[in-house]
Design a protein around this motif. Structure first.
Motif, short mmCIF file in Angstrom:
data_model
loop_
_atom_site.label_atom_id
_atom_site.label_comp_id
_atom_site.label_asym_id
_atom_site.label_seq_id
_atom_site.Cartn_x
_atom_site.Cartn_y
_atom_site.Cartn_z
N GLY A 97 -8.08 31.51 36.35
CA GLY A 97 -8.23 32.74 35.57
C GLY A 97 -7.98 33.98 36.41
O GLY A 97 -7.36 34.95 35.95
N ASN A 98 -8.48 33.94 37.64
CA ASN A 98 -8.25 35.07 38.55
C ASN A 98 -6.76 35.27 38.83
O ASN A 98 -6.30 36.41 38.90
N ILE A 99 -6.03 34.17 38.98
CA ILE A 99 -4.59 34.30 39.24
C ILE A 99 -3.89 34.81 37.99
O ILE A 99 -3.06 35.72 38.04
N ALA A 124 -0.56 28.86 43.02
CA ALA A 124 -1.64 28.30 43.83
C ALA A 124 -1.08 27.32 44.86
O ALA A 124 -1.51 27.31 46.03
N ALA A 125 -0.10 26.52 44.43
CA ALA A 125 0.47 25.51 45.34
C ALA A 125 1.21 26.15 46.51
O ALA A 125 1.23 25.61 47.61
N ARG A 126 1.81 27.31 46.27
CA ARG A 126 2.55 27.97 47.35
C ARG A 126 1.63 28.36 48.50
O ARG A 126 2.08 28.54 49.63
N ASP A 132 -7.98 23.74 43.76
CA ASP A 132 -9.16 24.59 43.50
C ASP A 132 -9.08 25.32 42.17
O ASP A 132 -9.96 26.15 41.86
N LEU A 133 -8.05 25.07 41.35
CA LEU A 133 -7.79 25.95 40.20
C LEU A 133 -8.96 26.06 39.23
O LEU A 133 -9.18 27.10 38.64
N ASP A 144 -10.38 29.72 51.61
CA ASP A 144 -9.78 29.53 50.29
C ASP A 144 -9.90 30.78 49.42
O ASP A 144 -9.02 31.05 48.59
N VAL A 145 -10.99 31.53 49.60
CA VAL A 145 -11.09 32.81 48.88
C VAL A 145 -9.97 33.73 49.34
O VAL A 145 -9.32 34.41 48.52
N ARG A 146 -9.71 33.74 50.65
CA ARG A 146 -8.62 34.58 51.17
C ARG A 146 -7.28 34.11 50.59
O ARG A 146 -6.39 34.92 50.28
N ARG A 147 -7.13 32.79 50.46
CA ARG A 147 -5.87 32.28 49.91
C ARG A 147 -5.76 32.58 48.41
O ARG A 147 -4.65 32.79 47.90
N LEU A 148 -6.91 32.62 47.72
CA LEU A 148 -6.87 33.07 46.31
C LEU A 148 -6.35 34.51 46.24
O LEU A 148 -5.54 34.84 45.36
#
Ligand code: ADP
Ligand code: MG
Length: 241
Positions: A97-99, A124-126, A132-133, A144-148
């Motif tokens: 949802g955030n993405i 997300a995969a990139r 984590d979706l 992972d938050v940073r990667r989000l």
């Protein structure tokens, strides 16, 4: 023509000159490092480029057009995106949802039509968070938050991505993995400016380094040149004192 041309950028907060007559040109396909001790003005430069802050003086051009006085959503829609040094996911929404939020019509950041599930998975995969979706952001480890935050920026389809302290708080394995992902973004055709407060962190990753100290550019050159630059070493020693 440079992709990004920052010319004579000055930003004052009251009597404080946070950035003083700073210029930077970024060519398509480059990864440029912007380093400097804490408080040297790195994030302020990004905030001015993104029109989060109005500039006090100077101009910013992107793809040949003047974006100095654009609104932030206009800057984003032209192909510029920034990952802030602070994470700010919406904790009541899933990672997916955030993405997706960053691809919705009328969103502050994008005028695109809203991404499909497949597209969200691909963003997300990139950056390696496709597993984590369905998670909630506050259940994720820091890296992972940073990667989000990076996935949110990817969802705006940037041509130029500004990364503010992407490695902060990560362990060495996480840093190595993220650096490899950033390299892949370049292979996919993205241009990047990467900020780090450390001197060492991004030297293997970047083509060129620009150094800020007290709002002023004190050096620019190859990572090797900057590593040996005495003014840069002095600035860092003073910053630690
Ligand atoms: P860096 O990212 O290199 O650590 P910043 O760009 O965050 O440095 O800050 C540069 C200077 O500008 C600092 O002195 C900081 O306190 C000041 N500054 C940054 N943002 C603001 C603001 N919104 N209001 C007042 N001062 C600010
Ligand atoms: Mg900063």
């Amino acid at each position: 023509m440079s992709l990004l041309e920052v010319d004579g950028l000055t930003k004052q907060f009251g009597g404080l000159v946070a950035v003083d007559d700073f210029s930077l040109e970024v060519e398509p396909g480059e990864i440029v490092g912007l380093i400097g001790p804490n408080g040297s003005g790195k994030s302020t430069v990004f905030n001015c480029i993104m029109s989060i802050y109005d500039v006090t003086d100077g101009s910013i051009r992107f793809n040949g057009g003047d974006i100095t006085d654009d609104a932030t959503h206009e800057v984003v829609n032209k192909g510029l995106s920034r990952v802030s040094q602070e994470s700010n996911p919406i904790d009541s929404m899933s990672v997916a949802g955030n993405i997706k939020l960053f691809t919705l019509p009328n969103s502050i950041v994008s005028l695109r039509g809203g991404a499909s599930e497949r597209e969200i998975y691909d963003y997300a995969a990139r950056i390696g968070i496709e597993d984590d979706l369905q998670e909630m952001p506050d259940e994720l480890p820091h890296a992972d938050v940073r990667r989000l935050e990076i996935a949110k920026a990817l969802a705006t389809e940037p041509e130029l991505l500004l990364l503010d302290e992407p490695f902060a708080g990560m362990n060495q394995a996480e840093i190595t993995e993220l650096a490899a992902q950033i390299e892949r973004f370049r292979e996919e055709g993205m241009t990047m400016v990467v900020v780090d407060h450390n001197m060492g962190g991004l030297m293997d990753l970047v083509d060129r380094v620009v150094v800020l100290n007290n709002g002023t550019k004190i050096a620019a050159g190859s990572p090797e040149e900057i590593a040996e630059n005495e003014a840069v070493q002095k600035a860092y020693l003073a910053g630690e004192g």
